[in-house]
Design a protein around this motif. Structure first.
Motif, PDB file in Angstrom:
ATOM      1  N   LEU A 196     -29.097 -36.553  43.037  1.00  8.72           N
ATOM      2  CA  LEU A 196     -28.978 -37.097  41.680  1.00  8.72           C
ATOM      3  C   LEU A 196     -27.534 -37.360  41.271  1.00  8.72           C
ATOM      4  CD1 LEU A 196     -31.708 -35.059  39.777  1.00  8.72           C
ATOM      5  CD2 LEU A 196     -31.825 -37.414  40.612  1.00  8.72           C
ATOM      6  N   ILE A 197     -26.609 -36.519  41.722  1.00  6.40           N
ATOM      7  CA  ILE A 197     -25.186 -36.731  41.392  1.00  6.40           C
ATOM      8  C   ILE A 197     -24.692 -38.015  42.043  1.00  6.40           C
ATOM      9  CG2 ILE A 197     -22.847 -35.772  41.539  1.00  6.40           C
ATOM     10  CD1 ILE A 197     -24.714 -34.168  39.711  1.00  6.40           C
ATOM     11  N   TRP A 198     -25.047 -38.233  43.289  1.00  2.00           N
ATOM     12  CA  TRP A 198     -24.656 -39.451  43.998  1.00  2.00           C
ATOM     13  C   TRP A 198     -25.245 -40.674  43.299  1.00  2.00           C
ATOM     14  CZ3 TRP A 198     -26.632 -43.700  46.500  1.00  2.00           C
ATOM     15  CH2 TRP A 198     -25.773 -44.374  47.364  1.00  2.00           C
ATOM     16  N   LEU A 199     -26.529 -40.598  42.965  1.00  2.00           N
ATOM     17  CA  LEU A 199     -27.180 -41.714  42.270  1.00  2.00           C
ATOM     18  C   LEU A 199     -26.502 -41.991  40.927  1.00  2.00           C
ATOM     19  CD1 LEU A 199     -30.929 -40.908  42.989  1.00  2.00           C
ATOM     20  CD2 LEU A 199     -29.615 -42.850  43.876  1.00  2.00           C
ATOM     21  N   ARG A 200     -26.148 -40.926  40.204  1.00  2.00           N
ATOM     22  CA  ARG A 200     -25.462 -41.096  38.916  1.00  2.00           C
ATOM     23  C   ARG A 200     -24.110 -41.778  39.104  1.00  2.00           C
ATOM     24  NH1 ARG A 200     -22.724 -36.024  36.591  1.00  2.00           N
ATOM     25  NH2 ARG A 200     -21.356 -36.669  38.269  1.00  2.00           N
ATOM     26  N   ASN A 201     -23.307 -41.283  40.067  1.00  8.48           N
ATOM     27  CA  ASN A 201     -21.942 -41.778  40.249  1.00  8.48           C
ATOM     28  C   ASN A 201     -21.860 -43.197  40.791  1.00  8.48           C
ATOM     29  OD1 ASN A 201     -20.985 -39.340  39.316  1.00  8.48           O
ATOM     30  ND2 ASN A 201     -20.554 -38.531  41.354  1.00  8.48           N
ATOM     31  N   TYR A 202     -22.791 -43.569  41.672  1.00  9.90           N
ATOM     32  CA  TYR A 202     -22.647 -44.836  42.388  1.00  9.90           C
ATOM     33  C   TYR A 202     -23.676 -45.901  42.032  1.00  9.90           C
ATOM     34  CZ  TYR A 202     -19.643 -41.697  44.889  1.00  9.90           C
ATOM     35  OH  TYR A 202     -18.683 -40.777  45.195  1.00  9.90           O
ATOM     36  N   ILE A 203     -24.696 -45.526  41.260  1.00 16.13           N
ATOM     37  CA  ILE A 203     -25.693 -46.530  40.866  1.00 16.13           C
ATOM     38  C   ILE A 203     -25.883 -46.541  39.352  1.00 16.13           C
ATOM     39  CG2 ILE A 203     -28.100 -47.258  41.071  1.00 16.13           C
ATOM     40  CD1 ILE A 203     -28.019 -46.232  43.973  1.00 16.13           C
ATOM     41  N   ILE A 204     -26.280 -45.419  38.786  1.00 18.64           N
ATOM     42  CA  ILE A 204     -26.641 -45.379  37.362  1.00 18.64           C
ATOM     43  C   ILE A 204     -25.422 -45.571  36.462  1.00 18.64           C
ATOM     44  CG2 ILE A 204     -27.643 -43.948  35.536  1.00 18.64           C
ATOM     45  CD1 ILE A 204     -29.358 -42.667  37.881  1.00 18.64           C
ATOM     46  N   ALA A 205     -24.351 -44.815  36.687  1.00 15.76           N
ATOM     47  CA  ALA A 205     -23.159 -44.933  35.825  1.00 15.76           C
ATOM     48  C   ALA A 205     -22.535 -46.323  35.904  1.00 15.76           C
ATOM     49  CB  ALA A 205     -22.143 -43.846  36.158  1.00 15.76           C
ATOM     50  N   PRO A 206     -22.278 -46.864  37.105  1.00 15.00           N
ATOM     51  CA  PRO A 206     -21.701 -48.218  37.123  1.00 15.00           C
ATOM     52  C   PRO A 206     -22.594 -49.249  36.436  1.00 15.00           C
ATOM     53  CG  PRO A 206     -21.444 -47.210  39.268  1.00 15.00           C
ATOM     54  CD  PRO A 206     -22.331 -46.292  38.464  1.00 15.00           C
ATOM     55  N   PHE A 207     -23.902 -49.151  36.680  1.00 11.77           N
ATOM     56  CA  PHE A 207     -24.820 -50.114  36.067  1.00 11.77           C
ATOM     57  C   PHE A 207     -24.806 -49.987  34.549  1.00 11.77           C
ATOM     58  CE2 PHE A 207     -28.899 -51.445  34.373  1.00 11.77           C
ATOM     59  CZ  PHE A 207     -29.010 -52.718  34.902  1.00 11.77           C
ATOM     60  N   SER A 208     -24.992 -48.777  34.046  1.00  5.71           N
ATOM     61  CA  SER A 208     -25.080 -48.596  32.591  1.00  5.71           C
ATOM     62  C   SER A 208     -23.747 -48.872  31.907  1.00  5.71           C
ATOM     63  CB  SER A 208     -25.594 -47.197  32.251  1.00  5.71           C
ATOM     64  OG  SER A 208     -24.711 -46.211  32.723  1.00  5.71           O
ATOM     65  N   GLU A 209     -22.638 -48.478  32.519  1.00  6.25           N
ATOM     66  CA  GLU A 209     -21.330 -48.720  31.907  1.00  6.25           C
ATOM     67  C   GLU A 209     -20.967 -50.201  31.913  1.00  6.25           C
ATOM     68  OE1 GLU A 209     -18.746 -46.060  34.048  1.00  6.25           O
ATOM     69  OE2 GLU A 209     -19.451 -44.313  32.917  1.00  6.25           O
ATOM     70  N   GLU A 210     -21.240 -50.891  32.982  1.00  4.43           N
ATOM     71  CA  GLU A 210     -20.939 -52.327  33.027  1.00  4.43           C
ATOM     72  C   GLU A 210     -21.855 -53.103  32.092  1.00  4.43           C
ATOM     73  OE1 GLU A 210     -18.233 -53.673  34.315  1.00  4.43           O
ATOM     74  OE2 GLU A 210     -17.722 -51.630  34.906  1.00  4.43           O
TER      75      GLU A 210
END
Length: 190
Positions: free
Chosen positions: A33-47
């Protein structure tokens, strides 16, 4: 990626790139989940939030050049919550403030770069890929250079400098709006 020419060369030196061809690496990451947050979810939601939603609103009120520098301030501020995490991990308040101040600075600079990409290309994907890649690479660990013997150290330092110069030189031509059929923000850069 050219900006990270030196750090990528450092990964080649450590044989870390061999890991990418290992299926177990990818399977374990997609379960983390940390990897998914850092490299998929966070970039997607922040962008999506800061570039695709906020930036088009800002350029209705400000010149695009100003919006490129206003929007990232919100992006940098959004990362200040890391102060709490640093303190919870046992870091003293002064150090946590310094670390978070540094993070605010480089996330704000990255935010300006990402905003530039979004406005130049007119596509969310450009800033998303840049964000994901930069999150993955992290801030370059220049201290690692001291562990390399000569001439490897000099070669990597030269590659860092060449990567930065190439990034500066290629940024504008490789983001030419007409290449990306950017009609949304065409007037901004024509």
């Amino acid at each position: 990626m050219v900006l990270f020419l030196g750090p990528i060369a450092m990964q080649f030196q450590s044989d870390f790139l061999d890991l990418y061809s290992e299926p177990k690496y990818w399977i374990s990451n997609f379960r983390n989940l940390i990897w998914l947050r850092n490299y998929i979810i966070a970039p997607f939601s922040e962008e999506l939030t800061f570039r695709a939603c906020m930036l088009p609103l800002l350029i209705q009120c400000f010149r695009p050049q100003a919006a490129i520098f206003i929007c990232p301030l919100f992006f940098g501020i959004a990362h200040l919550h890391h102060i709490i995490g640093c303190i919870k991990e046992g870091m003293n308040v002064k150090t946590a403030l310094l670390v978070s101040g540094f993070q605010f600075t480089y996330t704000t600079i990255f935010g300006a770069y990402s905003a530039f990409l979004f406005l130049r290309t007119g596509h969310f994907v450009a800033s998303l890929f840049a964000h994901t890649f930069c999150n993955y690479m992290g801030f370059p660990q220049f201290v690692e250079l001291y562990g390399y013997s000569e001439p490897k150290r000099t070669i990597i330092v030269v590659l860092c400098l060449v990567g930065f110069v190439l990034w500066c030189v290629l940024l504008s031509p490789l983001t030419t709006p007409s290449w990306y059929k950017n009609h949304l923000f065409w007037k901004v850069y024509s």
